[in-house]
Design an enzyme around this catalytic site. Structure first.
Site, mmCIF file in Angstrom:
data_model
loop_
_atom_site.group_PDB
_atom_site.id
_atom_site.type_symbol
_atom_site.label_atom_id
_atom_site.label_comp_id
_atom_site.label_asym_id
_atom_site.label_seq_id
_atom_site.Cartn_x
_atom_site.Cartn_y
_atom_site.Cartn_z
ATOM 1 N N GLU A 71 8.547 17.004 15.371
ATOM 2 C CA GLU A 71 9.060 16.771 14.022
ATOM 3 C C GLU A 71 8.318 17.702 13.062
ATOM 4 O OE1 GLU A 71 10.241 12.974 11.271
ATOM 5 O OE2 GLU A 71 8.324 12.897 12.310
ATOM 6 N N LYS B 256 0.861 -1.184 0.000
ATOM 7 C CA LYS B 256 0.000 0.000 0.000
ATOM 8 C C LYS B 256 0.897 1.234 0.000
ATOM 9 C CE LYS B 256 -1.736 2.801 3.007
ATOM 10 N NZ LYS B 256 -1.769 4.068 2.215
ATOM 11 N N GLU C 87 9.372 1.999 10.959
ATOM 12 C CA GLU C 87 10.361 3.077 10.851
ATOM 13 C C GLU C 87 9.550 4.359 10.913
ATOM 14 O OE1 GLU C 87 11.976 6.125 9.533
ATOM 15 O OE2 GLU C 87 12.248 5.151 7.580
ATOM 16 N N CYS D 52 12.816 11.719 7.499
ATOM 17 C CA CYS D 52 12.644 11.367 8.908
ATOM 18 C C CYS D 52 13.953 11.431 9.681
ATOM 19 C CB CYS D 52 12.015 9.986 9.035
ATOM 20 S SG CYS D 52 12.836 8.728 8.044
#
Length: 476
Positions: free
Chosen positions: A379, A170, A245, A279
């Site tokens: 973040e 996906k 992750e 990231c």
């Protein structure tokens, strides 16, 4: 893209069960560049059933058969890399050169790394009276993000193929075009029916159905920590393996023995790359307090040299961020930095001058940041750097580790042994000294809320393998 309103299931392109669609928005123009079908739990059931049916035969394939398939995939991928770069640029805004040389390239690198790892990995070994075998986990659900689409697709599909797993992919619904093109590559390579399947959709419609599906044995997810916890909850009832992750807020410690101009310049470029949408971006730069003003000035110079513009135009080094939602989030966090008293070195809210359309963000540098400020904790996922002063190395290490994340960390030093010693004190899954080049052959993954599991080389392969001990052999 000819198959954008279809899914790839059991070796063929099929129509979805439902009729829901989603427009894919080019973030540089804010215009629709494609329309995709959006899957449902019924589409997931079809894809998982195809993968389950194919598992018995593919799991029994030989190392040589898997290598042959992976080599075909890699060769076709290389040939179609320019198409892949164009798709990535259209869907998430990467400048074309960057899309080809960095974004698309990561797919090649991961495929080559897993081919090397599979050639060398001991799938069987004797220990005393036991034969230790490594066998495929089962059907894998692979859920990938929009920011580095091919990096994540190749780093999951490659190891799953190498391990003998079958799978359902996906891709992100925000950036699905590269995933559809990858499915075409898998088909052209002659992947056996059912081994690789693709269903587009969002998290609630497809991601949750994959995570909760009783016939899925492992979920490999890359995305936000918030979404990762939802995947883990949905997977818990069937006690399946979950590989994650997730987010990061990576520190970059510039030591006193570093060349300040070189270290700060490289750190800024690394943070701003991919429009800050990585990231593992080094978004918290720690500098000696006495060097803070110089570091801020250098960072401002480097940010001013960045060319923000249309990804299709030669010379653009920074494209837009991926969506209006992401743009608005970043604007809010930049404003929070201003409101909380950080020094705005350059950038700020609003679009760069001359850009009135597209989700472009000003490269933004903050100085005099404390580790309690919002811009040092959350973040941002945009081209925003926070510079924090420190007095002692011990203080810098403690502040670097004072985060719920632990994906990556960076050290800049003129003394490699000094840097190596400090690297051991950082609670992160990946530590780069002096911006050492990236490699698909080494493990990548995080500590704490940055996830679990590892991708890259043999470590990516291991996560898709079960370990079995068969006792009853002659002692070795």
């Amino acid at each position: 893209m000819s198959h954008s309103r279809q899914f790839y299931i059991d070796g063929t392109w099929v129509d979805p069960v439902g009729d829901r669609t989603l427009d894919v928005i080019n973030p540089a123009t804010e215009e629709t560049c494609a329309t995709i079908a959006m899957g449902t739990a019924a589409d997931v059931d079809r894809a998982v059933a195809a993968a389950k049916s194919a598992f018995d035969s593919w799991s029994a394939s030989t190392r040589e058969e898997r290598l042959t398939l992976l080599e075909r995939i890699a060769a076709i991928y290389k040939r179609r890399a320019p198409e892949m770069a164009q798709a990535i640029s259209d869907e998430m805004g990467a400048p074309l050169d960057f899309a080809l040389e960095s974004q698309a390239y990561t797919g090649t690198a991961h495929l080559e790394a897993i081919i090397e790892a599979l050639r060398e990995f001991p799938l069987e070994e004797h220990v005393g009276t036991a034969l230790i075998t490594h066998e495929p986990v089962g059907v894998a659900a692979l859920i990938t993000p929009w920011n580095w689409p091919m990096n994540q697709i190749a780093s999951k599909v490659g190891p799953a193929i190498a391990a003998g797993c079958t799978m359902v992919l996906k891709p992100s619904e925000i950036a699905p075009l590269s995933g559809l093109l990858f499915a075409e590559i898998m088909h052209e390579a002659g992947t056996p029916p059912g081994v690789f399947n693709l269903v587009n959709g969002d998290g609630p419609g497809v991601g949750e159905a994959l995570s909760a599906h009783p016939d899925v044995a492992v979920v490999s997810f890359t995305g936000s920590t918030r979404a990762g916890t939802a995947v883990a909850r949905a997977s818990a009832a069937s006690v399946k393996r979950v590989l994650q992750e997730l987010g990061g807020k990576s520190p970059n410690i510039v030591l006193r023995d570093a060349d300040l101009r070189d270290a700060v310049s490289r750190g800024v470029k690394s943070c701003l790359g991919n429009s800050g949408q990585s990231c593992n971006a080094p978004t918290r730069m720690f500098v000696p307090r006495e060097s803070l003003q110089d570091a801020m000035a250098i960072a401002g110079e480097v940010a001013a040299s960045v060319v923000v513009g249309d990804p299709r135009q030669p010379g653009s080094t920074l494209g837009p961020v991926v969506s209006e939602v992401q743009f608005d989030k970043i604007q809010g966090l930049i404003q929070a930095g201003i409101d909380e008293g950080a020094t705005l070195v350059c950038g700020g809210t609003g679009r760069p001058e001359g850009l009135t359309r597209g989700y472009y963000v000003k490269p933004t540098i903050f100085g005099n940041v404390t580790n309690t400020m919002t811009i040092a904790r959350e973040e941002i996922f945009g081209p925003v750097l926070a510079i924090l002063p420190y007095d002692t190395e011990e203080e810098a290490i403690a502040a670097a580790n004072d985060t719920p994340y632990g994906l990556a960390a960076y050290i800049q030093s003129g003394d490699i042994n000094h840097a190596r010693a400090l690297a051991r004190k950082l609670r992160a899954g990946n530590v780069k000294i002096n911006e050492t080049g990236w490699s698909a052959r080494v493990p990548f993954g995080g500590y704490k809320q940055s996830g679990n599991g590892r991708e890259g080389g043999k470590w990516g392969l291991i996560d898709f393998l079960e370990v079995k001990a068969i006792l009853g052999y002659d002692p070795s």
